[in-house]
Design a protein around this motif. Structure first.
Motif, PDB file in Angstrom:
ATOM      1  N   LEU A 155       0.820  -1.200   0.000  1.00  0.00           N
ATOM      2  CA  LEU A 155       0.000   0.000   0.000  1.00  0.00           C
ATOM      3  C   LEU A 155       0.862   1.262   0.000  1.00  0.00           C
ATOM      4  N   VAL A 156       0.346   2.284  -0.685  1.00  0.00           N
ATOM      5  CA  VAL A 156       0.969   3.606  -0.713  1.00  0.00           C
ATOM      6  C   VAL A 156      -0.045   4.617  -0.222  1.00  0.00           C
ATOM      7  N   GLY A 157       0.378   5.474   0.698  1.00  0.00           N
ATOM      8  CA  GLY A 157      -0.462   6.565   1.167  1.00  0.00           C
ATOM      9  C   GLY A 157       0.318   7.856   1.151  1.00  0.00           C
ATOM     10  N   SER A 158      -0.396   8.955   1.251  1.00  0.00           N
ATOM     11  CA  SER A 158       0.275  10.250   1.206  1.00  0.00           C
ATOM     12  C   SER A 158      -0.530  11.286   1.957  1.00  0.00           C
ATOM     13  N   SER A 159       0.180  12.185   2.629  1.00  0.00           N
ATOM     14  CA  SER A 159      -0.487  13.351   3.171  1.00  0.00           C
ATOM     15  C   SER A 159      -0.868  14.265   1.989  1.00  0.00           C
ATOM     16  N   PRO A 160      -1.746  15.244   2.214  1.00  0.00           N
ATOM     17  CA  PRO A 160      -2.265  15.644   3.515  1.00  0.00           C
ATOM     18  C   PRO A 160      -3.405  14.739   3.986  1.00  0.00           C
ATOM     19  N   ASP A 161      -3.489  14.615   5.311  1.00  0.00           N
ATOM     20  CA  ASP A 161      -4.623  13.917   5.911  1.00  0.00           C
ATOM     21  C   ASP A 161      -5.498  14.881   6.705  1.00  0.00           C
ATOM     22  N   THR A 162      -5.277  16.175   6.502  1.00  0.00           N
ATOM     23  CA  THR A 162      -6.100  17.187   7.176  1.00  0.00           C
ATOM     24  C   THR A 162      -7.576  17.068   6.798  1.00  0.00           C
ATOM     25  N   PHE A 163      -7.871  16.517   5.626  1.00  0.00           N
ATOM     26  CA  PHE A 163      -9.269  16.362   5.213  1.00  0.00           C
ATOM     27  C   PHE A 163     -10.011  15.336   6.067  1.00  0.00           C
ATOM     28  N   LEU A 164      -9.268  14.575   6.887  1.00  0.00           N
ATOM     29  CA  LEU A 164      -9.879  13.628   7.815  1.00  0.00           C
ATOM     30  C   LEU A 164     -10.164  14.255   9.180  1.00  0.00           C
ATOM     31  N   GLY A 165      -9.808  15.525   9.334  1.00  0.00           N
ATOM     32  CA  GLY A 165     -10.045  16.222  10.587  1.00  0.00           C
ATOM     33  C   GLY A 165     -11.485  16.677  10.734  1.00  0.00           C
ATOM     34  N   ALA A 166     -11.789  17.211  11.919  1.00  0.00           N
ATOM     35  CA  ALA A 166     -13.165  17.564  12.270  1.00  0.00           C
ATOM     36  C   ALA A 166     -13.767  18.605  11.345  1.00  0.00           C
ATOM     37  N   GLY A 167     -12.972  19.598  10.930  1.00  0.00           N
ATOM     38  CA  GLY A 167     -13.514  20.681  10.130  1.00  0.00           C
ATOM     39  C   GLY A 167     -14.032  20.234   8.778  1.00  0.00           C
ATOM     40  N   ILE A 168     -13.165  19.632   7.991  1.00  0.00           N
ATOM     41  CA  ILE A 168     -13.562  19.238   6.637  1.00  0.00           C
ATOM     42  C   ILE A 168     -14.530  18.063   6.668  1.00  0.00           C
TER      43      ILE A 168
END
Length: 367
Positions: free
Chosen positions: A117-130
């Motif tokens: 598996l390959v993953g990449s930031s950003p992961d901010t879209f998984l935060g409460a706001g978005i």
């Protein structure tokens, strides 16, 4: 749940938040770190109680590592990711996925070949706001999404970064530095992109470093520093995005707005996990603040790693994945291509709109 053993390559500034957050995930175990400057690795290992300090080569080849977090500089992202995959390691990297589209394709090809598996930031879209904003859209609060506007406008990193030269090289500039946050958020909100157009310029061929310790040093700029473009989403929504290092007087524009048939949604800064979500319905006179429906409104960098690690264990899909990161990478290049040739750029890749997180989902053990 089994634990995924994690090693970090790259012990610069960004590594601290990963090292702080990773121990809060039940299914992750941070066992080692490495850096070309081994002293940096020892300092971070002592500070965050990481048991192993390796050379980069030894960490890549270690049998004790399941997943490597790649926090190297952008121009090294592809080489480190590919080497990790070829050594049997899953890999999650800082943005962007790679500098060039060719490198990005190679990473995905090697991952497919190795079954990793390959993953990449950003992961901010998984935060409460978005995630709250996504929940409102999915619940029909703004009706059918029609359009979007996004702005990342400010002065350049020579004002604050201790060594800002790389921001003005290939793979840098405001689009490649900050564009991943905005494009990933827009895709999470509205789905993949069909085509786009862009205009780009180098406003100042030379920049002067104003921050310490390199104050007074001159930087030759080789990548555009003001880029403005339009986006045509597969869903039918139309958006615009401007990224700039050239607004020395700042801006009063919002980070992201989504316009729907029943209302308008103000989305928080996608460079953060929390923020204020605001909604104005079609027949209302004012925006109102919406209570966040999701957790992780603090700096929760590492959620993407935790989600990917769960997928390694369960085989389920994960959200901050390589296909999404490559779609963003291609779009960023597409803006520059469109500016150079004066034509729309037709996207060659696509991705699945990331599945929203359940309301009140929490990855960490913290209360």
């Amino acid at each position: 749940m089994s634990k995924i053993k994690v090693g970090i390559i790259g012990c610069g500034h960004i590594s601290s938040i990963y090292m702080k957050n990773l121990p809060t995930f039940d299914h992750l175990e941070l066992v080692a770190c490495a850096d070309l400057d081994i002293n940096k690795a020892y300092i971070q290992a002592e500070k965050y109680q990481i048991p192993g300090v390796y050379t980069v080569k030894n960490l890549l080849e270690s049998d004790n590592i399941d997943l490597i977090i790649n926090l190297t500089v952008p121009k090294a992202h592809a080489a480190v990711a590919i080497e990790a995959l070829r050594n049997g390691k899953h890999v999650y990297g800082e943005k962007p996925l790679a500098v060039t589209r060719e490198e990005g394709k190679m990473i995905l090809a090697v991952a497919k070949e190795t079954g990793l598996l390959v993953g990449s930031s950003p992961d901010t879209f998984l935060g409460a706001g978005i995630q709250t904003a996504i929940h409102l859209i999915e619940s029909g609060e703004i009706g059918v999404p029609i359009g979007a506007s996004a702005f990342m406008i400010g002065r350049g990193p020579e004002h604050w970064h201790p060594d800002p030269a790389f921001f003005y090289e290939q793979g840098g500039g405001p689009m490649f530095d900050m564009g991943p946050y905005y494009l990933t958020a827009l895709i999470a909100l509205l789905g993949p992109i069909k085509r786009l157009s862009g205009l780009a310029r180098i406003s100042y061929p030379e920049r002067t470093v104003l921050s310490t310790p390199k104050a007074g040093a001159k930087i030759t700029v080789t990548t555009p520093t003001h880029i403005s473009g339009t986006l045509d989403f597969v869903s039918g929504a139309i958006g615009n995005l401007t990224t700039s290092f050239d607004a020395f007087g700042g801006t009063s524009l919002p980070s992201i707005e989504i316009y729907g048939s029943k209302g308008t949604l103000l989305v928080p800064d996608p460079n953060t996990f929390g923020g204020t979500v605001r909604l104005r319905k079609r027949d209302e006179e004012e925006f109102i603040d919406i209570e966040l429906t999701h957790n992780h409104n603090e700096n929760s960098r590492g959620i993407g790693v935790a989600d990917m690690a769960k997928a390694i264990i369960s085989g389920d899909p994960y959200r901050a994945n390589g296909e999404l990161a490559y779609h963003v990478l291609e779009a960023m290049h597409g803006f520059h291509d469109s500016s150079e040739n004066g034509l729309f750029y037709q996207m060659q890749s696509t991705c699945t709109k990331p599945e929203p997180l359940p309301v009140n989902n929490r990855f960490t053990t913290e209360k």
